[in-house]
Design an enzyme around this catalytic site. Structure first.
Site, PDB file in Angstrom:
ATOM      1  N   ARG A 152       9.865   2.056  12.076  1.00  0.00           N
ATOM      2  CA  ARG A 152      10.146   2.023  10.571  1.00  0.00           C
ATOM      3  C   ARG A 152       9.433   2.982   9.619  1.00  0.00           C
ATOM      4  O   ARG A 152       9.768   3.142   8.918  1.00  0.00           O
ATOM      5  CB  ARG A 152       9.581   0.508  10.248  1.00  0.00           C
ATOM      6  CG  ARG A 152      10.160  -0.006   8.727  1.00  0.00           C
ATOM      7  CD  ARG A 152       9.601  -1.451   8.454  1.00  0.00           C
ATOM      8  NE  ARG A 152       9.734  -1.787   7.341  1.00  0.00           N
ATOM      9  CZ  ARG A 152      10.776  -2.587   6.900  1.00  0.00           C
ATOM     10  NH1 ARG A 152      11.936  -2.761   7.920  1.00  0.00           N
ATOM     11  NH2 ARG A 152      11.032  -2.793   5.558  1.00  0.00           N
ATOM     12  N   TYR A 153       8.353   3.122  10.190  1.00  0.00           N
ATOM     13  CA  TYR A 153       7.389   4.197   9.381  1.00  0.00           C
ATOM     14  C   TYR A 153       7.051   5.571  10.038  1.00  0.00           C
ATOM     15  O   TYR A 153       5.936   6.162   9.772  1.00  0.00           O
ATOM     16  CB  TYR A 153       6.042   3.559   9.053  1.00  0.00           C
ATOM     17  CG  TYR A 153       6.266   2.188   8.353  1.00  0.00           C
ATOM     18  CD1 TYR A 153       7.103   1.779   7.097  1.00  0.00           C
ATOM     19  CD2 TYR A 153       5.192   1.070   8.657  1.00  0.00           C
ATOM     20  CE1 TYR A 153       7.208   0.821   6.725  1.00  0.00           C
ATOM     21  CE2 TYR A 153       5.529  -0.120   8.047  1.00  0.00           C
ATOM     22  CZ  TYR A 153       6.457  -0.187   6.968  1.00  0.00           C
ATOM     23  OH  TYR A 153       6.616  -1.628   6.413  1.00  0.00           O
ATOM     24  N   HIS A 174      -5.476  10.165  36.004  1.00  0.00           N
ATOM     25  CA  HIS A 174      -5.789  11.349  35.237  1.00  0.00           C
ATOM     26  C   HIS A 174      -4.738  12.105  34.780  1.00  0.00           C
ATOM     27  O   HIS A 174      -3.988  12.629  35.697  1.00  0.00           O
ATOM     28  CB  HIS A 174      -6.788  12.154  36.108  1.00  0.00           C
ATOM     29  CG  HIS A 174      -7.699  13.163  35.275  1.00  0.00           C
ATOM     30  ND1 HIS A 174      -6.998  14.404  34.567  1.00  0.00           N
ATOM     31  CD2 HIS A 174      -9.004  13.157  35.152  1.00  0.00           C
ATOM     32  CE1 HIS A 174      -7.890  15.160  34.116  1.00  0.00           C
ATOM     33  NE2 HIS A 174      -9.010  14.530  34.209  1.00  0.00           N
ATOM     34  N   THR A 179     -10.690  23.583  32.484  1.00  0.00           N
ATOM     35  CA  THR A 179     -11.033  22.222  32.435  1.00  0.00           C
ATOM     36  C   THR A 179     -10.151  21.435  31.674  1.00  0.00           C
ATOM     37  O   THR A 179      -9.492  22.158  30.890  1.00  0.00           O
ATOM     38  CB  THR A 179     -12.327  21.710  31.999  1.00  0.00           C
ATOM     39  OG1 THR A 179     -12.720  20.713  32.534  1.00  0.00           O
ATOM     40  CG2 THR A 179     -12.863  22.325  30.638  1.00  0.00           C
ATOM     41  N   THR A 198      -8.212   0.619 -20.522  1.00  0.00           N
ATOM     42  CA  THR A 198      -9.295   0.645 -19.549  1.00  0.00           C
ATOM     43  C   THR A 198      -9.814  -0.682 -19.365  1.00  0.00           C
ATOM     44  O   THR A 198      -9.696  -1.574 -20.206  1.00  0.00           O
ATOM     45  CB  THR A 198     -10.499   1.402 -20.325  1.00  0.00           C
ATOM     46  OG1 THR A 198     -10.884   0.626 -21.590  1.00  0.00           O
ATOM     47  CG2 THR A 198     -10.250   2.944 -20.613  1.00  0.00           C
ATOM     48  N   HIS A 199     -10.406  -1.103 -18.027  1.00  0.00           N
ATOM     49  CA  HIS A 199     -10.556  -2.405 -17.832  1.00  0.00           C
ATOM     50  C   HIS A 199      -9.338  -3.420 -17.779  1.00  0.00           C
ATOM     51  O   HIS A 199      -9.439  -4.360 -17.892  1.00  0.00           O
ATOM     52  CB  HIS A 199     -11.785  -3.015 -18.449  1.00  0.00           C
ATOM     53  CG  HIS A 199     -13.024  -2.241 -18.564  1.00  0.00           C
ATOM     54  ND1 HIS A 199     -13.927  -2.191 -17.561  1.00  0.00           N
ATOM     55  CD2 HIS A 199     -13.345  -1.213 -19.310  1.00  0.00           C
ATOM     56  CE1 HIS A 199     -14.935  -1.313 -17.645  1.00  0.00           C
ATOM     57  NE2 HIS A 199     -14.579  -0.842 -18.781  1.00  0.00           N
ATOM     58  N   GLN A 229     -17.713  21.067  25.968  1.00  0.00           N
ATOM     59  CA  GLN A 229     -16.488  20.718  26.595  1.00  0.00           C
ATOM     60  C   GLN A 229     -15.148  20.736  25.893  1.00  0.00           C
ATOM     61  O   GLN A 229     -14.094  20.907  26.424  1.00  0.00           O
ATOM     62  CB  GLN A 229     -16.546  19.795  27.884  1.00  0.00           C
ATOM     63  CG  GLN A 229     -15.401  19.301  28.755  1.00  0.00           C
ATOM     64  CD  GLN A 229     -15.235  18.547  29.964  1.00  0.00           C
ATOM     65  OE1 GLN A 229     -14.683  17.768  29.761  1.00  0.00           O
ATOM     66  NE2 GLN A 229     -16.254  18.606  30.728  1.00  0.00           N
ATOM     67  N   SER A 287      14.855 -13.555  -1.792  1.00  0.00           N
ATOM     68  CA  SER A 287      15.707 -14.239  -1.065  1.00  0.00           C
ATOM     69  C   SER A 287      16.073 -15.575  -1.917  1.00  0.00           C
ATOM     70  O   SER A 287      17.014 -16.206  -1.492  1.00  0.00           O
ATOM     71  CB  SER A 287      15.613 -14.309   0.454  1.00  0.00           C
ATOM     72  OG  SER A 287      14.038 -15.119   0.349  1.00  0.00           O
ATOM     73  N   LYS A 311      14.904 -11.526  -9.665  1.00  0.00           N
ATOM     74  CA  LYS A 311      13.490 -10.639  -9.361  1.00  0.00           C
ATOM     75  C   LYS A 311      13.832  -8.929  -8.958  1.00  0.00           C
ATOM     76  O   LYS A 311      14.732  -8.745  -8.413  1.00  0.00           O
ATOM     77  CB  LYS A 311      12.977 -11.056  -8.120  1.00  0.00           C
ATOM     78  CG  LYS A 311      12.168 -12.415  -8.321  1.00  0.00           C
ATOM     79  CD  LYS A 311      10.753 -12.444  -9.191  1.00  0.00           C
ATOM     80  CE  LYS A 311       9.700 -11.980  -8.187  1.00  0.00           C
ATOM     81  NZ  LYS A 311       8.581 -12.073  -8.766  1.00  0.00           N
ATOM     82  N   ARG A 312      13.082  -8.413  -9.631  1.00  0.00           N
ATOM     83  CA  ARG A 312      13.161  -6.830  -9.398  1.00  0.00           C
ATOM     84  C   ARG A 312      11.571  -6.314  -9.350  1.00  0.00           C
ATOM     85  O   ARG A 312      10.801  -6.041 -10.087  1.00  0.00           O
ATOM     86  CB  ARG A 312      13.658  -5.818 -10.539  1.00  0.00           C
ATOM     87  CG  ARG A 312      15.295  -6.412 -10.685  1.00  0.00           C
ATOM     88  CD  ARG A 312      15.716  -5.096 -11.532  1.00  0.00           C
ATOM     89  NE  ARG A 312      15.023  -4.984 -12.959  1.00  0.00           N
ATOM     90  CZ  ARG A 312      15.879  -4.611 -13.916  1.00  0.00           C
ATOM     91  NH1 ARG A 312      17.096  -4.024 -13.844  1.00  0.00           N
ATOM     92  NH2 ARG A 312      15.359  -4.499 -15.080  1.00  0.00           N
ATOM     93  N   ASN A 313      11.088  -6.412  -7.839  1.00  0.00           N
ATOM     94  CA  ASN A 313       9.755  -6.260  -7.325  1.00  0.00           C
ATOM     95  C   ASN A 313       9.268  -4.774  -7.290  1.00  0.00           C
ATOM     96  O   ASN A 313      10.286  -4.080  -6.559  1.00  0.00           O
ATOM     97  CB  ASN A 313       9.333  -7.073  -6.373  1.00  0.00           C
ATOM     98  CG  ASN A 313       9.570  -8.494  -6.572  1.00  0.00           C
ATOM     99  OD1 ASN A 313       9.491  -8.907  -7.730  1.00  0.00           O
ATOM    100  ND2 ASN A 313      10.182  -9.347  -5.581  1.00  0.00           N
ATOM    101  N   GLU A 341       3.955  -1.667  -3.555  1.00  0.00           N
ATOM    102  CA  GLU A 341       3.282  -2.367  -2.828  1.00  0.00           C
ATOM    103  C   GLU A 341       3.163  -1.914  -1.401  1.00  0.00           C
ATOM    104  O   GLU A 341       1.986  -2.073  -0.793  1.00  0.00           O
ATOM    105  CB  GLU A 341       3.872  -3.693  -3.063  1.00  0.00           C
ATOM    106  CG  GLU A 341       3.892  -4.405  -4.322  1.00  0.00           C
ATOM    107  CD  GLU A 341       4.393  -5.608  -4.568  1.00  0.00           C
ATOM    108  OE1 GLU A 341       3.947  -6.378  -5.139  1.00  0.00           O
ATOM    109  OE2 GLU A 341       5.233  -5.796  -3.548  1.00  0.00           O
ATOM    110  N   GLU A 344      -7.952   8.905  19.454  1.00  0.00           N
ATOM    111  CA  GLU A 344      -7.098  10.056  19.104  1.00  0.00           C
ATOM    112  C   GLU A 344      -5.467   9.761  19.296  1.00  0.00           C
ATOM    113  O   GLU A 344      -4.676  10.334  18.636  1.00  0.00           O
ATOM    114  CB  GLU A 344      -7.740  11.310  19.387  1.00  0.00           C
ATOM    115  CG  GLU A 344      -8.948  11.549  18.563  1.00  0.00           C
ATOM    116  CD  GLU A 344      -9.562  12.732  19.310  1.00  0.00           C
ATOM    117  OE1 GLU A 344     -10.746  13.279  18.757  1.00  0.00           O
ATOM    118  OE2 GLU A 344      -9.096  13.418  20.314  1.00  0.00           O
ATOM    119  N   ARG A 345      -5.504   9.213  20.501  1.00  0.00           N
ATOM    120  CA  ARG A 345      -3.952   9.136  21.021  1.00  0.00           C
ATOM    121  C   ARG A 345      -3.280   8.063  20.040  1.00  0.00           C
ATOM    122  O   ARG A 345      -1.960   8.285  19.946  1.00  0.00           O
ATOM    123  CB  ARG A 345      -3.925   8.459  22.232  1.00  0.00           C
ATOM    124  CG  ARG A 345      -4.406   9.556  23.334  1.00  0.00           C
ATOM    125  CD  ARG A 345      -4.561   8.859  24.862  1.00  0.00           C
ATOM    126  NE  ARG A 345      -5.419   9.543  25.582  1.00  0.00           N
ATOM    127  CZ  ARG A 345      -4.492  10.334  26.713  1.00  0.00           C
ATOM    128  NH1 ARG A 345      -3.368  10.112  26.860  1.00  0.00           N
ATOM    129  NH2 ARG A 345      -5.338  11.049  27.678  1.00  0.00           N
TER     130      ARG A 345
END
Length: 450
Positions: A4-5, A72, A98, A145-146, A216, A267, A272-274, A279, A313-314
């Site tokens: 999906r993303y 491995h 290596t 502001t705030h 390494q 639904s 509604k128009r969100n 988000e 990292e994978r």
């Protein structure tokens, strides 16, 4: 990353087939480097390239099956490649290397390619923001502001500030690309004990990478910098998306996401128009910050290396790139089709009853001879009376005996155009920072002068 993303451009770069293809190219180039040094017979190096296997789904399956034995992945990969090339030529695969020589150099190359994709998308987002900011250059709106009414600004000024922020994000991405576009083939602890330094230079040069000193492994502060650049971009998008969510609120209603024909906002509640995309982008930024923390945790490894970074990292590297590209493209589309209501922006300014001009009134009273504190007390008292009584601020000021300002002074201090007279400064700064063609610069400047 779930489909999906997961943009195809990034998924393709980090797929198993792409990863193994990159590993194979590193191995072949290393063999050719050894041949240049006279260590590998030239005809063997030529045979290695000619007989190198095609990296397809079948190849990936074979490596995965072999890994069940070797436990491995690089060793499994080398075994399969050598068997495909055949003896004696395949024996030169992985000569003097290596695993991290292959894996780290390949990962850096893939991250560089992925950064190129994100940079292109970010450049498009910047262009969209610039164009839209100049379109709304003179569109007044309430600055807050705030979460409370402050002073007038323009919608174009808001977008121009976003464009400046994305331009900084681009600078970070380009800097990260320079940092990660590196490679190493220096052996088990980085001392070239069993590999000639020429091999590293040869391979990296042909891959468009800069060879760097390493243990390494290539130092993980480089990878963390890349993840930071992606997360900074995501945080910028989150900032902008959060603002759009607020502007779309029922009681504000100054801008909203485009709502397409046939779309459903709820639904249960047909009205509604969100701001669902805004988000979604905010939520994704939270994930990105988690990836960044993981990348920072990977920087500290034992001695010349351990493998604790690998599993992290994978997951986080391809996922972070996927989300960064997804967010950038989606937000570009959101801004391109954003529905803006200038009349509602003016209405919300008017709803403040003129309180947004309290500072010009304060300054006018100071200029008339009052101390700042005396003037502040008077203006604050009048402002609170106006708001509590729902009486225009100008009327309250005119009726207050301590306000020594003429009607003309009040009109001048509460002039919307006067309040926005210097808003062009932001756009002038934007034009100075952007790398634009002469034609584009002239086009944008003309919009400011019109």
């Amino acid at each position: 990353m779930i489909d999906r993303y997961s943009p195809k451009e990034i998924a393709d770069i980090f797929s198993d087939q792409s990863r193994f293809a990159t590993w194979l190219e590193v191995e072949i180039l290393a063999t050719e480097a050894w041949a240049t040094l006279g260590v590998v017979p030239a005809e063997h190096a030529k045979a290695v390239r000619i007989q190198a296997p095609s990296i397809d789904a079948s190849f990936v399956r074979e490596v995965n099956e072999r890994e069940q034995v070797t436990n491995h992945d690089v060793a499994a990969f080398v075994d399969v490649v050598q068997s495909k090339i055949g003896f004696p030529w395949g024996s030169w695969i992985h000569y003097g290397l290596t695993s991290s020589d292959v894996v780290d150099t390949s990962l850096c190359l893939m991250m560089t390619r992925a950064l190129d994709v994100v940079i292109i998308a970010s450049e498009q987002l910047l262009e969209t923001l610039v164009d839209r900011s100049f379109l709304y250059f003179r569109t007044p709106m309430l600055g807050r502001t705030h979460g409370m009414a402050a002073e007038p600004t323009t919608f174009g000024n808001k977008l121009a500030l976003w464009a400046l922020q994305v331009n900084r994000d681009l600078a970070r991405l380009r800097s990260a690309r320079e940092v990660i576009a590196v490679g190493k083939l220096s052996g088990a602890v980085g001392t070239y004990s069993n590999v000639d330094p020429f091999v590293e230079s040869y391979v990296c040069n042909r891959l468009g990478l800069r060879n760097v000193p390493a243990t390494q492994v290539i130092a993980r502060d480089r990878h963390a910098q890349v993840l930071y650049s992606l997360t900074a971009l995501a945080s910028s998008i989150e900032t902008f998306a959060t603002e759009i969510r607020h502007l779309q609120r029922t009681e504000v209603q100054e801008a909203e996401e485009y709502f397409s024909q046939g779309q459903k906002g709820s639904s249960a509640m047909p009205h509604k128009r969100n701001p669902i995309l805004a988000e979604r982008l905010v939520g994704m930024s939270r994930i990105m910050r988690g990836y960044l923390v993981s990348a920072l945790e990977d920087v500290a490894l034992w001695h010349e290396r351990d493998i604790s970074h690998s599993s992290v990292e994978r997951v986080v590297v391809p996922d972070a790139f996927s989300l960064a590209l997804y967010m950038t493209k989606k937000f570009d589309g959101l801004i391109s089709h954003l529905v803006v209501y200038p009349e509602k922006m003016l209405e919300n300014i008017d709803r403040t009853l003129g309180l947004v001009f309290s500072q010009p009134i304060l300054l006018a009273l100071v200029a008339s001879g009052l101390s700042r504190d005396e003037a502040y007390v008077i203006v604050q008292r009048c402002a609170h009376k106006a708001w509590d009584s729902k009486i225009p601020f100008a009327q309250v000021l005119a009726e207050d005996p301590e306000v020594s300002l003429s009607e003309a002074d009040l009109v001048s201090a509460m002039d919307l155009q006067v309040a926005l007279k210097n808003v062009r400064k932001t756009f002038d700064c934007l034009l100075l920072e952007l790398d634009l063609t002469d034609e584009k610069r002239k086009e944008l400047t003309s919009k400011l002068d019109s």
